[in-house]
Design an enzyme around this catalytic site. Structure first.
Site, short mmCIF file in Angstrom:
data_model
loop_
_atom_site.label_atom_id
_atom_site.label_comp_id
_atom_site.label_asym_id
_atom_site.label_seq_id
_atom_site.Cartn_x
_atom_site.Cartn_y
_atom_site.Cartn_z
N TRP A 102 36.81 -2.04 55.45
CA TRP A 102 36.02 -1.20 56.16
C TRP A 102 36.92 0.28 56.27
O TRP A 102 36.25 1.44 56.26
CB TRP A 102 35.55 -1.50 57.40
CG TRP A 102 34.58 -2.61 57.07
CD1 TRP A 102 34.49 -3.95 57.52
CD2 TRP A 102 33.16 -2.41 56.59
NE1 TRP A 102 33.49 -4.70 56.89
CE2 TRP A 102 32.69 -3.58 56.38
CE3 TRP A 102 32.58 -1.34 56.01
CZ2 TRP A 102 31.23 -3.91 55.99
CZ3 TRP A 102 31.19 -1.60 55.47
CH2 TRP A 102 30.75 -2.75 55.61
N ASP A 174 36.68 3.34 64.44
CA ASP A 174 35.43 2.35 64.00
C ASP A 174 35.83 0.95 64.58
O ASP A 174 36.68 0.35 64.42
CB ASP A 174 35.71 2.04 62.46
CG ASP A 174 34.52 1.42 62.09
OD1 ASP A 174 33.51 0.79 62.95
OD2 ASP A 174 34.22 1.20 60.80
N LYS A 198 26.89 -6.36 65.97
CA LYS A 198 27.78 -7.28 66.23
C LYS A 198 27.91 -7.58 67.69
O LYS A 198 27.44 -8.64 68.24
CB LYS A 198 29.27 -7.02 65.58
CG LYS A 198 29.22 -7.10 64.19
CD LYS A 198 29.48 -5.64 63.59
CE LYS A 198 29.82 -5.37 62.05
NZ LYS A 198 29.21 -6.22 61.16
N1 PMP Z 1 32.69 -0.81 59.89
C1 PMP Z 1 32.83 -2.04 60.15
C2 PMP Z 1 34.05 -2.39 60.93
C3 PMP Z 1 31.94 -3.00 59.81
O1 PMP Z 1 32.11 -4.34 59.96
C4 PMP Z 1 30.47 -2.49 59.22
C5 PMP Z 1 29.61 -3.66 58.91
N2 PMP Z 1 29.76 -4.83 58.75
C6 PMP Z 1 30.71 -1.26 58.92
C7 PMP Z 1 31.58 -0.37 59.36
C8 PMP Z 1 29.50 -0.70 58.43
O2 PMP Z 1 28.23 -0.83 59.20
P1 PMP Z 1 26.72 -0.39 58.81
O3 PMP Z 1 26.36 -1.52 57.85
O4 PMP Z 1 25.91 -0.50 60.06
O5 PMP Z 1 26.52 0.95 58.10
#
Ligand code: PMP
Length: 363
Positions: A102, A174, A198
């Site tokens: 991520w 994040d 989450k």
């Molecule tokens: N950052 C993290 C730490 C994530 O776990 C996720 C999704 N699993 C995202 C960003 C991306 O999120 P989204 O699918 O809501 O754009």
């Protein structure tokens, strides 16, 4: 009906009490004769729901008054791109610490807008992320617009256990997969963002907690709808917000407060993750987790069996036993157990019992 224990990384398990309340209120919210999902976002009823959700989130996370809280349509990836447009001038340097999948996604989103500087990375030669580079090794820029970290790497299972001190540049984080999982000193951050799916509720809405003075930055040419300051000025109702998601998020946050708040969830999350890591480490190598113990995530635990045949068998048998969504992310394979706030300690215990039984039969 029996509800299974759902270990999905997101969209993830929600508190049963929240789902039941939403079910009970579905056709007639609070005596209005209409569902909350059918009410105008500008009406007094929904405005009250929205304001309560914000007040409860502020209480849950101890968010100081000089921070704005935004509720925005879309996911965390959208925020990853928008932070550059809002807080960095074109081509300005932004520092990123890379600790997993991520972090890399966050960088990909801002490449068109800023000069990305990787201040530190734990990507090892084989592409694995099993640690967090020690702060002393970070090479921060002198004039970065911000320093970005990923508080918890959902796929690689690596988590910051302390808030790093990054000096003058504001720290952006994040927190998608660990928000409200433990007490956090918000004042150490310039900005915290998270997709809700989450720990906070359903997918389709993101939360942004931002120090108000940062909203005065010019950023880059962009439409009003991409401007956080405009959303803040209109209480996140610049356009039609995702009302259903906001309502469910509010119910989830209220539930967390009623359960004892972030201190209580820190306690439960420590207990749940200790159970699962204990089962892995005590298996004599049958189960493996390769993350450095000091930064092992309490939210997402990737683990591996000796071979793919066993992994396939584990997945089908665990599903039949009412333990859902234990497949690892395709980027790393194997298995993964996500233990968000809504996962009870009994769920982690059921997983650990299954793991012991599976090993007895296959080890
Ligand atoms: N950052 C993290 C730490 C994530 O776990 C996720 C999704 N699993 C995202 C960003 C991306 O999120 P989204 O699918 O809501 O754009």
């Amino acid at each position: 009906m029996t509800r299974a224990y759902n270990f999905s990384a997101g969209p993830a398990t929600l508190p049963e009490a929240v789902l039941r309340q939403a079910q009970a209120e579905m056709l007639d919210w609070n005596g209005t004769g209409a569902s909350i999902v059918e009410l105008s976002h500008r009406g007094a009823e929904f405005m009250a729901v929205a304001a309560q959700a914000e007040a409860d989130l502020r209480a849950l996370m101890s968010i100081p008054d000089d921070y704005a809280v935004l509720f925005l349509a879309g996911g965390a990836t959208t925020q990853q791109a928008l932070i550059a447009l809002n807080f960095a001038s074109p081509g300005q340097v932004a520092d990123y610490v890379v600790t997993g999948h991520w972090s890399k996604t966050a960088i990909r989103q801002v490449r068109p807008y800023v000069d990305v500087h990787v201040a530190a990375s734990s990507e090892e030669p084989d592409g694995g992320f099993r640690s967090i580079p020690p702060r002393a090794q970070w090479q921060l820029s002198d004039d970065a617009a911000y320093v970005h970290i990923t508080a918890n790497e959902t796929i690689h299972g690596v988590e910051f256990r302390d808030t790093p001190d990054v000096g003058a540049a504001p720290l952006f984080a994040d927190f998608s997969s660990s928000i409200a999982s433990e007490p956090v000193d918000v004042s150490k951050y310039g900005l915290i963002y998270a997709g809700a799916q989450k720990n906070l509720g359903p997918v389709g809405i993101s939360v942004l907690v931002v120090r108000r003075d940062l909203l005065e930055r010019a950023g880059q040419p962009r439409a009003d709808i991409f401007t956080y300051a405009s959303h803040a000025a209109r209480d996140s109702m610049l356009n039609t917000p995702p009302t259903w998601n906001w309502y469910l998020l509010g119910l989830t946050v209220r539930w967390m407060l009623e359960q004892g708040g972030v201190e209580e969830f820190a306690r439960r999350n420590a207990a749940k993750s200790a159970l699962v890591y204990g089962a892995i480490d005590g298996s004599g190598g049958f189960y493996r987790n390769e993350v450095a113990p000091a930064v092992r995530s309490r939210m997402n635990i990737p683990f591996f069996l000796p071979d793919d045949t066993l992994t396939t068998r584990f997945l089908s048998e665990s599903k039949a036993a009412g333990l859902l969504a234990l497949k690892g992310h395709k980027a790393v394979g194997g298995l993964r157990a996500s233990l968000y706030n809504a996962m009870p300690v009994e769920g982690a215990q059921a997983l650990v019992d299954f793991m012991a039984d599976f090993q007895r039969r296959n080890g």
